[in-house]
Scaffold this motif. Structure first.
Motif, PDB file in Angstrom:
ATOM      1  N   TYR A   1       0.836  -1.205   0.000  1.00 12.03           N
ATOM      2  CA  TYR A   1       0.000   0.000   0.000  1.00 12.03           C
ATOM      3  C   TYR A   1       0.874   1.260   0.000  1.00 12.03           C
ATOM      4  O   TYR A   1       0.590   2.206  -0.744  1.00 12.03           O
ATOM      5  CB  TYR A   1      -0.929  -0.008   1.216  1.00 12.03           C
ATOM      6  N   TRP A   2       1.927   1.268   0.801  1.00  8.41           N
ATOM      7  CA  TRP A   2       2.800   2.439   0.855  1.00  8.41           C
ATOM      8  C   TRP A   2       3.459   2.713  -0.498  1.00  8.41           C
ATOM      9  O   TRP A   2       3.741   3.859  -0.820  1.00  8.41           O
ATOM     10  CB  TRP A   2       3.853   2.265   1.944  1.00  8.41           C
ATOM     11  N   GLU A   3       3.704   1.676  -1.286  1.00  5.42           N
ATOM     12  CA  GLU A   3       4.262   1.883  -2.628  1.00  5.42           C
ATOM     13  C   GLU A   3       3.332   2.755  -3.471  1.00  5.42           C
ATOM     14  O   GLU A   3       3.789   3.534  -4.302  1.00  5.42           O
ATOM     15  CB  GLU A   3       4.455   0.549  -3.352  1.00  5.42           C
ATOM     16  N   LEU A   4       2.033   2.614  -3.265  1.00  2.00           N
ATOM     17  CA  LEU A   4       1.062   3.424  -4.001  1.00  2.00           C
ATOM     18  C   LEU A   4       1.027   4.862  -3.496  1.00  2.00           C
ATOM     19  O   LEU A   4       0.795   5.787  -4.264  1.00  2.00           O
ATOM     20  CB  LEU A   4      -0.339   2.810  -3.871  1.00  2.00           C
ATOM     21  N   GLU A   5       1.256   5.040  -2.216  1.00  2.00           N
ATOM     22  CA  GLU A   5       1.127   6.353  -1.589  1.00  2.00           C
ATOM     23  C   GLU A   5       2.408   7.187  -1.607  1.00  2.00           C
ATOM     24  O   GLU A   5       2.342   8.410  -1.576  1.00  2.00           O
ATOM     25  CB  GLU A   5       0.652   6.197  -0.135  1.00  2.00           C
ATOM     26  N   PHE A   6       3.553   6.545  -1.617  1.00  2.00           N
ATOM     27  CA  PHE A   6       4.833   7.253  -1.551  1.00  2.00           C
ATOM     28  C   PHE A   6       5.629   6.963  -2.815  1.00  2.00           C
ATOM     29  O   PHE A   6       6.139   5.859  -3.001  1.00  2.00           O
ATOM     30  CB  PHE A   6       5.626   6.824  -0.305  1.00  2.00           C
ATOM     31  N   THR A   7       5.737   7.958  -3.681  1.00  4.88           N
ATOM     32  CA  THR A   7       6.386   7.760  -4.978  1.00  4.88           C
ATOM     33  C   THR A   7       7.876   7.469  -4.851  1.00  4.88           C
ATOM     34  O   THR A   7       8.474   6.915  -5.767  1.00  4.88           O
ATOM     35  CB  THR A   7       6.185   8.999  -5.873  1.00  4.88           C
ATOM     36  N   GLN A   8       8.480   7.825  -3.726  1.00  8.13           N
ATOM     37  CA  GLN A   8       9.909   7.569  -3.520  1.00  8.13           C
ATOM     38  C   GLN A   8      10.198   6.081  -3.344  1.00  8.13           C
ATOM     39  O   GLN A   8      11.322   5.635  -3.486  1.00  8.13           O
ATOM     40  CB  GLN A   8      10.434   8.302  -2.273  1.00  8.13           C
ATOM     41  N   LEU A   9       9.185   5.318  -3.019  1.00  4.00           N
ATOM     42  CA  LEU A   9       9.328   3.893  -2.730  1.00  4.00           C
ATOM     43  C   LEU A   9       9.067   3.088  -3.996  1.00  4.00           C
ATOM     44  O   LEU A   9       7.922   2.940  -4.425  1.00  4.00           O
ATOM     45  CB  LEU A   9       8.342   3.509  -1.625  1.00  4.00           C
ATOM     46  N   LYS A  10      10.152   2.607  -4.623  1.00  4.39           N
ATOM     47  CA  LYS A  10      10.030   1.884  -5.894  1.00  4.39           C
ATOM     48  C   LYS A  10      10.920   0.643  -5.881  1.00  4.39           C
ATOM     49  O   LYS A  10      12.018   0.660  -6.434  1.00  4.39           O
ATOM     50  CB  LYS A  10      10.444   2.790  -7.053  1.00  4.39           C
ATOM     51  N   PRO A  11      10.463  -0.449  -5.273  1.00  4.72           N
ATOM     52  CA  PRO A  11      11.284  -1.658  -5.290  1.00  4.72           C
ATOM     53  C   PRO A  11      11.385  -2.235  -6.704  1.00  4.72           C
ATOM     54  O   PRO A  11      10.494  -2.024  -7.531  1.00  4.72           O
ATOM     55  CB  PRO A  11      10.535  -2.615  -4.362  1.00  4.72           C
ATOM     56  N   VAL A  12      12.472  -2.955  -6.947  1.00 11.37           N
ATOM     57  CA  VAL A  12      12.651  -3.641  -8.222  1.00 11.37           C
ATOM     58  C   VAL A  12      11.669  -4.804  -8.248  1.00 11.37           C
ATOM     59  O   VAL A  12      11.507  -5.513  -7.258  1.00 11.37           O
ATOM     60  CB  VAL A  12      14.102  -4.171  -8.337  1.00 11.37           C
ATOM     61  N   LYS A  13      10.991  -4.986  -9.378  1.00 14.40           N
ATOM     62  CA  LYS A  13      10.055  -6.113  -9.496  1.00 14.40           C
ATOM     63  C   LYS A  13      10.597  -7.077 -10.529  1.00 14.40           C
ATOM     64  O   LYS A  13      10.990  -6.698 -11.620  1.00 14.40           O
ATOM     65  CB  LYS A  13       8.671  -5.628  -9.894  1.00 14.40           C
ATOM     66  N   ARG A  14      10.611  -8.353 -10.165  1.00 11.87           N
ATOM     67  CA  ARG A  14      11.103  -9.409 -11.056  1.00 11.87           C
ATOM     68  C   ARG A  14       9.977 -10.399 -11.342  1.00 11.87           C
ATOM     69  O   ARG A  14       8.833 -10.142 -11.016  1.00 11.87           O
ATOM     70  CB  ARG A  14      12.300 -10.132 -10.411  1.00 11.87           C
ATOM     71  N   GLY A  15      10.347 -11.553 -11.881  1.00 13.10           N
ATOM     72  CA  GLY A  15       9.372 -12.579 -12.248  1.00 13.10           C
ATOM     73  C   GLY A  15       8.336 -12.837 -11.173  1.00 13.10           C
ATOM     74  O   GLY A  15       8.636 -12.860  -9.992  1.00 13.10           O
ATOM     75  N   GLY A  16       7.097 -13.008 -11.597  1.00  8.62           N
ATOM     76  CA  GLY A  16       6.015 -13.253 -10.651  1.00  8.62           C
ATOM     77  C   GLY A  16       5.679 -12.027  -9.837  1.00  8.62           C
ATOM     78  O   GLY A  16       5.060 -12.119  -8.779  1.00  8.62           O
ATOM     79  N   ASN A  17       6.132 -10.855 -10.294  1.00  7.76           N
ATOM     80  CA  ASN A  17       5.886  -9.593  -9.603  1.00  7.76           C
ATOM     81  C   ASN A  17       6.491  -9.553  -8.195  1.00  7.76           C
ATOM     82  O   ASN A  17       5.996  -8.873  -7.318  1.00  7.76           O
ATOM     83  CB  ASN A  17       4.388  -9.279  -9.565  1.00  7.76           C
ATOM     84  N   ARG A  18       7.559 -10.330  -7.992  1.00  8.27           N
ATOM     85  CA  ARG A  18       8.243 -10.326  -6.694  1.00  8.27           C
ATOM     86  C   ARG A  18       9.018  -9.030  -6.520  1.00  8.27           C
ATOM     87  O   ARG A  18       9.654  -8.551  -7.446  1.00  8.27           O
ATOM     88  CB  ARG A  18       9.184 -11.517  -6.571  1.00  8.27           C
ATOM     89  N   ARG A  19       8.957  -8.486  -5.321  1.00  9.34           N
ATOM     90  CA  ARG A  19       9.608  -7.220  -5.024  1.00  9.34           C
ATOM     91  C   ARG A  19      10.948  -7.448  -4.365  1.00  9.34           C
ATOM     92  O   ARG A  19      11.078  -8.293  -3.487  1.00  9.34           O
ATOM     93  CB  ARG A  19       8.737  -6.393  -4.090  1.00  9.34           C
ATOM     94  N   TYR A  20      11.913  -6.603  -4.743  1.00  3.75           N
ATOM     95  CA  TYR A  20      13.226  -6.618  -4.116  1.00  3.75           C
ATOM     96  C   TYR A  20      13.583  -5.188  -3.736  1.00  3.75           C
ATOM     97  O   TYR A  20      13.673  -4.316  -4.598  1.00  3.75           O
ATOM     98  CB  TYR A  20      14.277  -7.220  -5.058  1.00  3.75           C
ATOM     99  N   TYR A  21      13.735  -4.975  -2.442  1.00 10.89           N
ATOM    100  CA  TYR A  21      14.034  -3.650  -1.910  1.00 10.89           C
ATOM    101  C   TYR A  21      15.532  -3.501  -1.704  1.00 10.89           C
ATOM    102  O   TYR A  21      16.210  -4.450  -1.326  1.00 10.89           O
ATOM    103  CB  TYR A  21      13.334  -3.443  -0.566  1.00 10.89           C
TER     104      TYR A  21
END
Length: 124
Positions: free
Chosen positions: A37-57
């Motif tokens: 949810y915070w990814e939607l609200e805070f534009t500074q927060l942009k984790p890398v997304k890989r296969g299966g939409n997995r997030r890597y911070y």
């Protein structure tokens, strides 16, 4: 809030390049759905997304999440208030000496683990 810990009691952030959403959840004392949810609200927060939409911070994003958490949970800001506060937030920069010490603190096993994690991300 269950399992709430003030920032001062959060575990130290390990010296590695990428963190899964589960790891970040534990390091920051925030549930995974809140991080998404915070990814939607805070534009500074942009984790890398890989296969299966997995997030890597990355390390700086973990620090940012801890700051967001502090603003919301400890200082009582609203989402929009925290957003405004973060616009003025400048990440603390490490000087050359701190960077050198940080690199020296990486053990061989940590370097191997980081390489293994990176290979897993690249294969995904």
């Amino acid at each position: 809030m269950e399992n709430y810990k003030p920032n001062s009691t959060l575990p130290p952030i390990p010296a590695k390049r990428y963190f899964t959403i589960g790891e970040v959840s534990e390091l920051c004392g925030v549930k995974a759905h809140v991080l998404r949810y915070w990814e939607l609200e805070f534009t500074q927060l942009k984790p890398v997304k890989r296969g299966g939409n997995r997030r890597y911070y990355q390390h700086h994003e973990v620090l940012l999440i801890r700051r967001i958490r502090q603003l919301l949970y400890e200082e009582g800001f609203t989402i929009s208030g925290a957003r405004g506060r973060l616009d003025n937030f400048v990440e603390p920069q490490m000087d050359a000496h701190q960077v050198k010490l940080s690199k020296q603190n990486l053990s061989l096993s940590e370097i191997r683990r980081e390489i293994h994690d990176l290979l897993g991300i690249l294969k995904a």
